[in-house]
Design an enzyme around this catalytic site. Sequence first.
Site, PDB file in Angstrom:
ATOM      1  N   GLY A 212       0.829  -1.206   0.000  1.00 16.02           N
ATOM      2  CA  GLY A 212       0.000   0.000   0.000  1.00 16.02           C
ATOM      3  C   GLY A 212       0.853   1.242   0.000  1.00 16.02           C
ATOM      4  O   GLY A 212       2.061   1.181  -0.231  1.00 16.02           O
ATOM      5  N   ASN A 213       0.242   2.385   0.256  1.00 19.77           N
ATOM      6  CA  ASN A 213       0.994   3.644   0.332  1.00 19.77           C
ATOM      7  C   ASN A 213       0.366   4.538   1.393  1.00 19.77           C
ATOM      8  O   ASN A 213      -0.641   4.176   2.005  1.00 19.77           O
ATOM      9  CB  ASN A 213       1.048   4.323  -1.038  1.00 19.77           C
ATOM     10  CG  ASN A 213      -0.343   4.664  -1.549  1.00 19.77           C
ATOM     11  OD1 ASN A 213      -1.026   5.517  -0.991  1.00 19.77           O
ATOM     12  ND2 ASN A 213      -0.766   3.968  -2.593  1.00 19.77           N
ATOM     13  N   ARG A 214       0.935   5.723   1.593  1.00 19.58           N
ATOM     14  CA  ARG A 214       0.552   6.546   2.744  1.00 19.58           C
ATOM     15  C   ARG A 214      -0.628   7.471   2.483  1.00 19.58           C
ATOM     16  O   ARG A 214      -0.974   8.291   3.326  1.00 19.58           O
ATOM     17  CB  ARG A 214       1.768   7.369   3.193  1.00 19.58           C
ATOM     18  CG  ARG A 214       2.869   6.507   3.797  1.00 19.58           C
ATOM     19  CD  ARG A 214       4.040   7.357   4.224  1.00 19.58           C
ATOM     20  NE  ARG A 214       3.618   8.475   5.050  1.00 19.58           N
ATOM     21  CZ  ARG A 214       4.114   9.707   4.976  1.00 19.58           C
ATOM     22  NH1 ARG A 214       5.070   9.964   4.122  1.00 19.58           N
ATOM     23  NH2 ARG A 214       3.665  10.654   5.754  1.00 19.58           N
ATOM     24  N   SER A 215      -1.258   7.359   1.326  1.00 18.36           N
ATOM     25  CA  SER A 215      -2.381   8.273   1.056  1.00 18.36           C
ATOM     26  C   SER A 215      -3.531   7.998   2.024  1.00 18.36           C
ATOM     27  O   SER A 215      -3.921   6.853   2.241  1.00 18.36           O
ATOM     28  CB  SER A 215      -2.864   8.069  -0.386  1.00 18.36           C
ATOM     29  OG  SER A 215      -4.078   8.750  -0.565  1.00 18.36           O
ATOM     30  N   ALA A 279      -3.847   7.722  -4.919  1.00 13.02           N
ATOM     31  CA  ALA A 279      -2.474   7.248  -5.085  1.00 13.02           C
ATOM     32  C   ALA A 279      -2.578   5.778  -5.489  1.00 13.02           C
ATOM     33  O   ALA A 279      -2.930   4.921  -4.666  1.00 13.02           O
ATOM     34  CB  ALA A 279      -1.695   7.394  -3.788  1.00 13.02           C
TER      35      ALA A 279
END
Length: 407
Positions: A212-215, A279
Amino acid sequence: MSDLHGSRVLLGVTGGIAAYKAALLARLLVGAGATVDPVLTRGAGRFVGAATFEGITGRPVRDEVWQDIPGETHVALGRAADVAIVYPATANVIAKLAGGHADDLLTTTLLAATCPLLVAPAMHTEMWEHPATRDNIAVLCRRGVDVVGPAVGRLMGGDLGAGRLVEPDEAFERLVAQLRAARSRADDLAGRRVLVTAGGTHEPLDPVRFLGNRSSGKMGFAIAAAAAARGAKVDLVAAPSALPTPPGVERHDVTTARQMHDAVFALVDVVDVVVKAAAVADFRPADVASSKVKKSDGAPRLELVANPDILADLGARRAEGHPRPFLVGFAAETDDVEDNARAKLTRKNADLLVVNDVGATDAGFGVDTNRVVILGRDGSRTEVELAAKSAVADRVLDEVVGRLPAS
Ligand code: CTP
């Protein structure tokens, strides 16, 4: 006719030596055709008399929650206001507003008001620079309050520094600008259908893990909320997010980039605008394990394959001759921010690209504020200073509205 003509302004006055300037602001507002409701705190009343405000505004001065209980003064005043300003605002009232307190008529009224709010701080430099005041101001900014000043100059007792109340004409101009923006935005997206993607996609590795990512989704959700408030029919394609669905928005939950691609392309023929704030993971694991990968199996080797680029696919579709939808991309960059973003705008064939410097701590991922540059395919460049994501959302939509073909 002035922008203020026929509007209703709630003028909160709190207890500082500069309270006398509120009388001058009231006079400017009345002169421009506004109806002014002055609400004084007890402290303000010790600096300037209610009679001054009654004389200037021709309206009764309210200073007590206990007046006119059947008329529900605080709710009625809050609802009636088109715009509210606290001028001057002491450190104490700023702290109360940040904390959501409602222990006098002014704070109670402002808690009930939904109109744009301006706050003009006035205090000694030490109080303005105190971490508590800095934190409180940051909270108000995150909520979309327009903090006007303070100016640097002469303070009470002959001190010199930051903390001086801005002059009445400056507060007046900011108030007019807020009101003008709120009015021109009202329903300017009526009849349009806007699709917003938000959040960070999850790409599963096994039943319990994902890439995943930090969005956080905050920027995309703010755009969906702002577009709905401006009259658009809004579809929000949301990657996993705990944020509540904004009022009037239809939400389509997705998890992966491929699901987001399908959800967007299912609507592409019926929407006028696509805002790609999400994102999206560029790659996903080539294989998803059907049962939990065990530690005892050793460190897994990850093979990744490319995901579809949704914005680029939308841009390619446009290049094939589809005039709609209008395309807004976002760019998360850490290095050579604007050069990379310009190249991305061209490569993906978007109309606008909203550029985030995700290396900053007060903007970008996870926080409630953002600072962006909006680049246009037409070569335009618009800077949006640090502001609440709700305010940035409106600035992005302003750029969209100005470029949409007549419906
Ligand atoms: N985007 C997309 N599909 C992807 C990747 C990105 O639709 N698979 C969109 C994003 O929603 C955003 C824009 O493309 O509007 C730019 O995203 P960004 O992550 O900044 O760019 P990338 O294309 O991933 O390029 P890079 O990671 O090399 O910066």
